[in-house]
Design an enzyme around this catalytic site. Sequence first.
Site, PDB file in Angstrom:
ATOM      1  N   GLU A 216       0.805  -1.223   0.000  1.00 18.35           N
ATOM      2  CA  GLU A 216       0.000   0.000   0.000  1.00 18.35           C
ATOM      3  C   GLU A 216       0.840   1.276   0.000  1.00 18.35           C
ATOM      4  O   GLU A 216       0.425   2.280  -0.567  1.00 18.35           O
ATOM      5  CB  GLU A 216      -0.959   0.002   1.190  1.00 18.35           C
ATOM      6  CG  GLU A 216      -2.045  -1.057   1.058  1.00 18.35           C
ATOM      7  CD  GLU A 216      -3.097  -0.953   2.154  1.00 18.35           C
ATOM      8  OE1 GLU A 216      -3.809   0.059   2.211  1.00 18.35           O
ATOM      9  OE2 GLU A 216      -3.185  -1.888   2.968  1.00 18.35           O
ATOM     10  N   HIS A 232       8.226 -27.036   3.759  1.00 18.38           N
ATOM     11  CA  HIS A 232       7.606 -28.248   3.218  1.00 18.38           C
ATOM     12  C   HIS A 232       7.113 -28.041   1.789  1.00 18.38           C
ATOM     13  O   HIS A 232       6.427 -28.896   1.249  1.00 18.38           O
ATOM     14  CB  HIS A 232       6.451 -28.692   4.129  1.00 18.38           C
ATOM     15  CG  HIS A 232       6.931 -29.034   5.514  1.00 18.38           C
ATOM     16  ND1 HIS A 232       7.395 -30.287   5.859  1.00 18.38           N
ATOM     17  CD2 HIS A 232       7.078 -28.260   6.613  1.00 18.38           C
ATOM     18  CE1 HIS A 232       7.774 -30.278   7.133  1.00 18.38           C
ATOM     19  NE2 HIS A 232       7.605 -29.048   7.610  1.00 18.38           N
ATOM     20  N   LYS A 327     -13.629  -0.203  -4.501  1.00 16.76           N
ATOM     21  CA  LYS A 327     -14.777   0.023  -3.616  1.00 16.76           C
ATOM     22  C   LYS A 327     -15.899   0.733  -4.382  1.00 16.76           C
ATOM     23  O   LYS A 327     -17.071   0.425  -4.206  1.00 16.76           O
ATOM     24  CB  LYS A 327     -14.356   0.802  -2.362  1.00 16.76           C
ATOM     25  CG  LYS A 327     -13.519  -0.048  -1.393  1.00 16.76           C
ATOM     26  CD  LYS A 327     -13.097   0.707  -0.138  1.00 16.76           C
ATOM     27  CE  LYS A 327     -12.263  -0.166   0.793  1.00 16.76           C
ATOM     28  NZ  LYS A 327     -11.778   0.490   1.997  1.00 16.76           N
TER      29      LYS A 327
HETATM   30  O1  PA5 Z   1      -5.153   0.507   4.412  1.00 18.18           O
HETATM   31  C1  PA5 Z   1      -6.203   0.620   3.786  1.00 18.18           C
HETATM   32  O2  PA5 Z   1      -6.585   1.695   3.311  1.00 18.18           O
HETATM   33  C2  PA5 Z   1      -7.082  -0.601   3.600  1.00 18.18           C
HETATM   34  O3  PA5 Z   1      -6.364  -1.766   3.850  1.00 18.18           O
HETATM   35  C3  PA5 Z   1      -8.300  -0.478   4.537  1.00 18.18           C
HETATM   36  O4  PA5 Z   1      -7.888  -0.596   5.864  1.00 18.18           O
HETATM   37  C4  PA5 Z   1      -9.314  -1.556   4.182  1.00 18.18           C
HETATM   38  O5  PA5 Z   1      -9.775  -1.359   2.860  1.00 18.18           O
HETATM   39  C5  PA5 Z   1     -10.503  -1.563   5.128  1.00 18.18           C
HETATM   40  O6  PA5 Z   1     -10.990  -0.275   5.356  1.00 18.18           O
HETATM   41  P1  PA5 Z   1     -11.283   0.182   6.848  1.00 18.18           P
HETATM   42  O7  PA5 Z   1      -9.989   0.072   7.568  1.00 18.18           O
HETATM   43  O8  PA5 Z   1     -11.760   1.579   6.742  1.00 18.18           O
HETATM   44  O9  PA5 Z   1     -12.320  -0.766   7.364  1.00 18.18           O
END
Ligand code: PA5
Length: 335
Positions: A216, A232, A327
């Site tokens: 990310e 393994h 999303k």
């Molecule tokens: O880091 C991020 O932006 C994502 O991994 C979010 O955490 C994930 O999409 C879930 O969203 P939220 O943390 O708002 O529930």
Amino acid sequence: MSDMGAQIRGLGDQLRWAAEIRPPHLGTHSEVLFAGMGGSGIAGDYAAAIASANTTRLVVQKGYGPLPTWATRQRPLVIAASYSGNTEETLDLALSSHEKGLPVAVVTTGGKLAEMGRERSWPAVMVPAGLQPRAAVGHMVGATLKLLEGAHAIDDQRFALVEAADLVDATVAEGGRRWEEARAIATRLVGRICIIYAGGPITSPVAQRWKTQVNENAKMPAWWSLLPELDHNEITGWETLPELTSQSLGIVALVDRSDHPRIRARLAHTARLTQDAVPWVAEIASEGTSPLARLMSLTAVGDLVSWMLAEAAGVDPVPVATIERLKELLAEDHS
Ligand code: PA5
């Protein structure tokens, strides 16, 4: 470049914020189901590592309902954690839990989860908004631990939160020993895909965190594999393409004092057997006393590495445009 560096430097203060929270009264629970995804879901993985040292079973479900059969029988406390409060998988599981009559508690900044919780009188720890979910890991982990304290599922974590905060501050201090360690790892990983190896109760969830932070923040592929399982299967995967793998991949190993001695032996032998096919970039050891401090000390190094990789690649670590687009596409399916 945006402010991910500042968000990482704020991690210690997030843990200190959590240390001051008075836990809500949630009764007594030795079984907990944690619902959360991505940057919020990792709080459940960390809480599970701490809960297991307290004889509580905490199961993390990263996905939609239905509830697992054991949960309908055992009636655990359900903790639904979503930083935005709008993650559909988490909302779905929270709602199915409520419909089955299970107690639900919430960690969020707001959104639909906060709204659902208000309407149904779910206890909540509200965390400060304004960060990327993954950068709020100190808030999310700390708030989850406070709910677990309120459920008598774990010991008082105040000292652990402060210890973790101090260690994180020392780790992320620019030019410090750990900072330089992170810098050296990031330098060796430039242009390579990072693979994280781990094999203990503390290091395994952090390996996942390292992987997702590289994904990310640096927008690069990465993966994690766990010992002893990888011995393994994956260990043979290094045999056929050494010219490719030695040029394009790099392994970072995470270790903690709770690792089984045979895991240490396996790491050493695995490195010896595979080193011609893949560079072993570094072995990073946790620091601190409490499980939380050890988790967070490794987390902070990984956060720095992912941020430094983003910097080296000229990538803005903050936005996650593809996640947002996905999303939106899913929301359009509903309209
Ligand atoms: O880091 C991020 O932006 C994502 O991994 C979010 O955490 C994930 O999409 C879930 O969203 P939220 O943390 O708002 O529930």
